[in-house]
Design a protein around this motif. Structure first.
Motif, PDB file in Angstrom:
ATOM      1  N   TYR A 179      38.343  36.518  39.699  1.00 19.87           N
ATOM      2  CA  TYR A 179      36.986  35.640  40.339  1.00 19.87           C
ATOM      3  C   TYR A 179      36.690  35.979  41.693  1.00 19.87           C
ATOM      4  CZ  TYR A 179      38.297  32.715  35.979  1.00 19.87           C
ATOM      5  OH  TYR A 179      38.779  32.912  35.268  1.00 19.87           O
ATOM      6  N   VAL A 180      37.576  36.264  42.381  1.00 24.09           N
ATOM      7  CA  VAL A 180      37.678  36.962  43.493  1.00 24.09           C
ATOM      8  C   VAL A 180      38.694  38.363  43.959  1.00 24.09           C
ATOM      9  CG1 VAL A 180      37.787  35.960  45.893  1.00 24.09           C
ATOM     10  CG2 VAL A 180      36.855  34.617  44.572  1.00 24.09           C
ATOM     11  N   PRO A 181      38.071  39.615  44.341  1.00 24.46           N
ATOM     12  CA  PRO A 181      39.656  40.059  44.095  1.00 24.46           C
ATOM     13  C   PRO A 181      38.783  40.466  45.164  1.00 24.46           C
ATOM     14  CG  PRO A 181      37.153  41.201  43.097  1.00 24.46           C
ATOM     15  CD  PRO A 181      36.898  40.111  43.229  1.00 24.46           C
ATOM     16  N   GLY A 182      38.287  40.106  46.195  1.00 22.90           N
ATOM     17  CA  GLY A 182      38.404  40.421  47.634  1.00 22.90           C
ATOM     18  C   GLY A 182      39.551  40.270  49.000  1.00 22.90           C
ATOM     19  N   THR A 183      40.772  40.407  48.634  1.00 23.83           N
ATOM     20  CA  THR A 183      41.549  39.806  49.553  1.00 23.83           C
ATOM     21  C   THR A 183      42.801  41.274  49.396  1.00 23.83           C
ATOM     22  OG1 THR A 183      43.351  37.831  50.018  1.00 23.83           O
ATOM     23  CG2 THR A 183      42.675  38.906  47.516  1.00 23.83           C
TER      24      THR A 183
ATOM     25  N   ASP B 218      32.202  38.055  44.868  1.00 24.93           N
ATOM     26  CA  ASP B 218      33.109  37.062  46.346  1.00 24.93           C
ATOM     27  C   ASP B 218      32.387  36.849  46.888  1.00 24.93           C
ATOM     28  OD1 ASP B 218      34.895  38.685  44.365  1.00 24.93           O
ATOM     29  OD2 ASP B 218      35.699  40.310  46.218  1.00 24.93           O
ATOM     30  N   SER B 219      31.865  37.548  47.626  1.00 25.72           N
ATOM     31  CA  SER B 219      30.438  36.831  48.764  1.00 25.72           C
ATOM     32  C   SER B 219      30.306  35.599  48.588  1.00 25.72           C
ATOM     33  CB  SER B 219      29.970  37.451  49.272  1.00 25.72           C
ATOM     34  OG  SER B 219      30.376  39.113  50.253  1.00 25.72           O
ATOM     35  N   THR B 220      29.723  35.486  47.088  1.00 27.09           N
ATOM     36  CA  THR B 220      28.432  34.442  46.115  1.00 27.09           C
ATOM     37  C   THR B 220      29.480  33.617  45.815  1.00 27.09           C
ATOM     38  OG1 THR B 220      27.296  36.428  45.797  1.00 27.09           O
ATOM     39  CG2 THR B 220      27.200  33.623  44.556  1.00 27.09           C
TER      40      THR B 220
END
Length: 79
Positions: free
Chosen positions: A12-16, A60-62
């Motif tokens: 869902y959120v790979p930006g980490t 991710d940002s959304t």
């Protein structure tokens, strides 16, 4: 309260920088933050561990901004 985005499954959120395989779903992260912010003892809330270098899409940002928006709305409606 500090909510680390790396607790959300990278599906869902790979930006980490530290992805948690089998972590929270996006819906679980949203609901958890909304419920926690309703507690009157919470006087500060932040989101951490967001790394745009690992953000392969705008999803991710959304998603992160939707959580931020919902938490802010909930916080404002409680006071």
């Amino acid at each position: 309260m500090s909510f680390d985005v790396d607790s959300v499954d990278p599906l869902y959120v790979p930006g980490t920088g530290t992805p948690a395989m089998n972590g929270l779903s996006y819906e679980q992260a949203m609901q958890l933050n909304i419920e926690l912010i309703k507690n009157k003892k919470v006087c500060c809330w932040e989101m951490a561990e967001i790394n745009p270098l690992y953000n392969n899409s705008k999803d991710d940002s959304t998603r992160i901004f939707k959580i931020l928006e919902k938490v802010t709305h909930t916080l404002l409606s409680n006071y």
